[in-house]
Design a protein around this motif. Structure first.
Motif, PDB file in Angstrom:
ATOM      1  N   GLY A 141       0.831  -1.211   0.000  1.00 60.37           N
ATOM      2  CA  GLY A 141       0.000   0.000   0.000  1.00 60.37           C
ATOM      3  C   GLY A 141       0.856   1.248   0.000  1.00 60.37           C
ATOM      4  O   GLY A 141       0.502   2.249   0.622  1.00 60.37           O
ATOM      5  N   ALA A 142       2.005   1.184  -0.683  1.00 64.65           N
ATOM      6  CA  ALA A 142       2.955   2.295  -0.802  1.00 64.65           C
ATOM      7  C   ALA A 142       3.607   2.648   0.526  1.00 64.65           C
ATOM      8  O   ALA A 142       4.167   3.723   0.679  1.00 64.65           O
ATOM      9  N   GLN A 143       3.542   1.722   1.496  1.00 67.82           N
ATOM     10  CA  GLN A 143       4.197   1.925   2.788  1.00 67.82           C
ATOM     11  C   GLN A 143       5.601   1.326   2.749  1.00 67.82           C
ATOM     12  O   GLN A 143       5.859   0.356   2.049  1.00 67.82           O
ATOM     13  N   LYS A 144       6.482   1.900   3.549  1.00 60.59           N
ATOM     14  CA  LYS A 144       7.828   1.364   3.637  1.00 60.59           C
ATOM     15  C   LYS A 144       7.807   0.146   4.551  1.00 60.59           C
ATOM     16  O   LYS A 144       7.442   0.242   5.721  1.00 60.59           O
ATOM     17  N   THR A 145       8.197  -0.985   3.992  1.00 55.44           N
ATOM     18  CA  THR A 145       8.243  -2.229   4.763  1.00 55.44           C
ATOM     19  C   THR A 145       9.579  -2.919   4.503  1.00 55.44           C
ATOM     20  O   THR A 145      10.360  -2.488   3.654  1.00 55.44           O
ATOM     21  N   ALA A 146       9.804  -4.006   5.226  1.00 55.50           N
ATOM     22  CA  ALA A 146      11.022  -4.781   5.016  1.00 55.50           C
ATOM     23  C   ALA A 146      11.052  -5.333   3.593  1.00 55.50           C
ATOM     24  O   ALA A 146      12.112  -5.405   2.963  1.00 55.50           O
ATOM     25  N   ALA A 147       9.892  -5.716   3.078  1.00 55.55           N
ATOM     26  CA  ALA A 147       9.820  -6.267   1.722  1.00 55.55           C
ATOM     27  C   ALA A 147      10.168  -5.203   0.676  1.00 55.55           C
ATOM     28  O   ALA A 147      10.884  -5.493  -0.293  1.00 55.55           O
ATOM     29  N   THR A 148       9.673  -3.980   0.876  1.00 60.45           N
ATOM     30  CA  THR A 148       9.995  -2.925  -0.091  1.00 60.45           C
ATOM     31  C   THR A 148      11.469  -2.535  -0.003  1.00 60.45           C
ATOM     32  O   THR A 148      12.106  -2.279  -1.028  1.00 60.45           O
ATOM     33  N   ASP A 149      11.993  -2.510   1.224  1.00 61.19           N
ATOM     34  CA  ASP A 149      13.425  -2.202   1.388  1.00 61.19           C
ATOM     35  C   ASP A 149      14.297  -3.266   0.712  1.00 61.19           C
ATOM     36  O   ASP A 149      15.276  -2.942   0.048  1.00 61.19           O
ATOM     37  N   ALA A 150      13.921  -4.523   0.898  1.00 59.22           N
ATOM     38  CA  ALA A 150      14.675  -5.616   0.285  1.00 59.22           C
ATOM     39  C   ALA A 150      14.588  -5.537  -1.245  1.00 59.22           C
ATOM     40  O   ALA A 150      15.583  -5.744  -1.945  1.00 59.22           O
ATOM     41  N   ALA A 151      13.406  -5.223  -1.747  1.00 53.42           N
ATOM     42  CA  ALA A 151      13.227  -5.103  -3.193  1.00 53.42           C
ATOM     43  C   ALA A 151      14.051  -3.941  -3.752  1.00 53.42           C
ATOM     44  O   ALA A 151      14.668  -4.066  -4.824  1.00 53.42           O
ATOM     45  N   LEU A 152      14.085  -2.839  -3.032  1.00 52.80           N
ATOM     46  CA  LEU A 152      14.876  -1.694  -3.470  1.00 52.80           C
ATOM     47  C   LEU A 152      16.373  -2.008  -3.432  1.00 52.80           C
ATOM     48  O   LEU A 152      17.125  -1.625  -4.357  1.00 52.80           O
ATOM     49  N   GLU A 153      16.813  -2.702  -2.397  1.00 53.56           N
ATOM     50  CA  GLU A 153      18.228  -3.073  -2.307  1.00 53.56           C
ATOM     51  C   GLU A 153      18.616  -4.004  -3.458  1.00 53.56           C
ATOM     52  O   GLU A 153      19.669  -3.844  -4.070  1.00 53.56           O
ATOM     53  N   ASN A 154      17.749  -4.966  -3.748  1.00 55.25           N
ATOM     54  CA  ASN A 154      17.990  -5.872  -4.865  1.00 55.25           C
ATOM     55  C   ASN A 154      18.026  -5.090  -6.192  1.00 55.25           C
ATOM     56  O   ASN A 154      18.858  -5.352  -7.053  1.00 55.25           O
ATOM     57  N   PHE A 155      17.130  -4.124  -6.312  1.00 57.29           N
ATOM     58  CA  PHE A 155      17.088  -3.282  -7.507  1.00 57.29           C
ATOM     59  C   PHE A 155      18.410  -2.528  -7.681  1.00 57.29           C
ATOM     60  O   PHE A 155      18.970  -2.479  -8.781  1.00 57.29           O
ATOM     61  N   LYS A 156      18.927  -1.957  -6.590  1.00 53.36           N
ATOM     62  CA  LYS A 156      20.205  -1.232  -6.657  1.00 53.36           C
ATOM     63  C   LYS A 156      21.342  -2.151  -7.093  1.00 53.36           C
ATOM     64  O   LYS A 156      22.180  -1.775  -7.915  1.00 53.36           O
ATOM     65  N   GLN A 157      21.356  -3.364  -6.546  1.00 54.44           N
ATOM     66  CA  GLN A 157      22.404  -4.320  -6.908  1.00 54.44           C
ATOM     67  C   GLN A 157      22.316  -4.697  -8.384  1.00 54.44           C
ATOM     68  O   GLN A 157      23.332  -4.764  -9.084  1.00 54.44           O
ATOM     69  N   ARG A 158      21.089  -4.943  -8.844  1.00 55.12           N
ATOM     70  CA  ARG A 158      20.905  -5.317 -10.252  1.00 55.12           C
ATOM     71  C   ARG A 158      21.249  -4.164 -11.181  1.00 55.12           C
ATOM     72  O   ARG A 158      21.769  -4.378 -12.275  1.00 55.12           O
ATOM     73  N   TRP A 159      20.955  -2.937 -10.731  1.00 56.12           N
ATOM     74  CA  TRP A 159      21.313  -1.759 -11.513  1.00 56.12           C
ATOM     75  C   TRP A 159      22.838  -1.675 -11.675  1.00 56.12           C
ATOM     76  O   TRP A 159      23.343  -1.445 -12.770  1.00 56.12           O
ATOM     77  N   GLU A 160      23.560  -1.871 -10.580  1.00 56.56           N
ATOM     78  CA  GLU A 160      25.026  -1.826 -10.636  1.00 56.56           C
ATOM     79  C   GLU A 160      25.580  -2.932 -11.523  1.00 56.56           C
ATOM     80  O   GLU A 160      26.504  -2.708 -12.306  1.00 56.56           O
ATOM     81  N   LEU A 161      25.024  -4.127 -11.402  1.00 63.03           N
ATOM     82  CA  LEU A 161      25.482  -5.240 -12.239  1.00 63.03           C
ATOM     83  C   LEU A 161      25.197  -4.968 -13.718  1.00 63.03           C
ATOM     84  O   LEU A 161      26.014  -5.296 -14.587  1.00 63.03           O
ATOM     85  N   PHE A 162      24.059  -4.367 -13.994  1.00 63.53           N
ATOM     86  CA  PHE A 162      23.726  -4.008 -15.375  1.00 63.53           C
ATOM     87  C   PHE A 162      24.701  -2.962 -15.914  1.00 63.53           C
ATOM     88  O   PHE A 162      25.183  -3.063 -17.043  1.00 63.53           O
ATOM     89  N   ARG A 163      25.037  -1.977 -15.093  1.00 63.13           N
ATOM     90  CA  ARG A 163      26.000  -0.953 -15.503  1.00 63.13           C
ATOM     91  C   ARG A 163      27.372  -1.561 -15.785  1.00 63.13           C
ATOM     92  O   ARG A 163      28.041  -1.198 -16.761  1.00 63.13           O
ATOM     93  N   VAL A 164      27.788  -2.500 -14.940  1.00 61.09           N
ATOM     94  CA  VAL A 164      29.073  -3.166 -15.152  1.00 61.09           C
ATOM     95  C   VAL A 164      29.046  -3.937 -16.479  1.00 61.09           C
ATOM     96  O   VAL A 164      29.999  -3.882 -17.261  1.00 61.09           O
ATOM     97  N   ALA A 165      27.953  -4.648 -16.733  1.00 61.42           N
ATOM     98  CA  ALA A 165      27.827  -5.400 -17.992  1.00 61.42           C
ATOM     99  C   ALA A 165      27.852  -4.453 -19.188  1.00 61.42           C
ATOM    100  O   ALA A 165      28.473  -4.759 -20.215  1.00 61.42           O
ATOM    101  N   CYS A 166      27.202  -3.308 -19.066  1.00 58.63           N
ATOM    102  CA  CYS A 166      27.220  -2.310 -20.148  1.00 58.63           C
ATOM    103  C   CYS A 166      28.635  -1.781 -20.370  1.00 58.63           C
ATOM    104  O   CYS A 166      29.077  -1.628 -21.513  1.00 58.63           O
ATOM    105  N   ASP A 167      29.344  -1.497 -19.290  1.00 62.59           N
ATOM    106  CA  ASP A 167      30.718  -1.008 -19.400  1.00 62.59           C
ATOM    107  C   ASP A 167      31.615  -2.040 -20.080  1.00 62.59           C
ATOM    108  O   ASP A 167      32.439  -1.700 -20.926  1.00 62.59           O
ATOM    109  N   GLN A 168      31.452  -3.307 -19.703  1.00 61.59           N
ATOM    110  CA  GLN A 168      32.258  -4.366 -20.319  1.00 61.59           C
ATOM    111  C   GLN A 168      31.947  -4.494 -21.811  1.00 61.59           C
ATOM    112  O   GLN A 168      32.857  -4.663 -22.627  1.00 61.59           O
TER     113      GLN A 168
END
Length: 144
Positions: free
Chosen positions: A30-57
């Motif tokens: 319901g657009a509230q900050k929860t442990a699940a949303t925090d975990a999803a955001l953290e995973n998103f940040k990690q995947r973003w960084e991995l995608f950037r590394v793949a693009c750089d390579q």
């Protein structure tokens, strides 16, 4: 090359899936900050960084291929291989030079650049360096 394309493709798919997970977690909470949303955001940040590394390579690979192709084309043009393959005369009207001579000139230019970067007097030591032998033919051609 296939492994670079596969890595980029996989990183992109994982990045998009992580973005979808963030949206789903936000919707479920319901657009509230929860442990699940925090975990999803953290995973998103990690995947973003991995995608950037793949693009750089992938970009580094493309640049290296461009340089290699450019070097091969330069050697072909300078040595007359292009004219020989296509059956056409060189557009410049200049005779082709040998690959050995082209390499000597390339080394001389590299040493000039290094000297200039280090604030040296560029003309004095180019021919004195043992890995760049003086080629009298170069001086003779320059005088013509």
């Amino acid at each position: 090359m296939d492994n670079i394309v596969d890595a980029l493709s996989n990183a992109y798919k994982e990045f998009v899936a992580a973005a979808a997970n963030v949206l789903e977690a936000k919707e479920l909470s319901g657009a509230q900050k929860t442990a699940a949303t925090d975990a999803a955001l953290e995973n998103f940040k990690q995947r973003w960084e991995l995608f950037r590394v793949a693009c750089d390579q992938a970009e580094e690979f493309v640049e290296s291929v461009k340089q290699r192709i450019g070097s091969e084309c330069l050697v072909d043009e300078a040595t007359g291989s292009v004219a020989g393959k296509s059956g056409q005369a060189a557009a410049t009207g200049l005779p082709p030079i040998s690959a050995v001579r082209l390499e000597q000139m390339s080394k001389a230019v590299r040493w000039l650049v290094i000297e200039l970067q280090h604030g040296g007097t560029a003309g004095s030591s180019v021919h004195a360096h043992p890995s760049v032998p003086f080629d009298a033919r170069f001086s003779e051609d320059a005088a013509q």
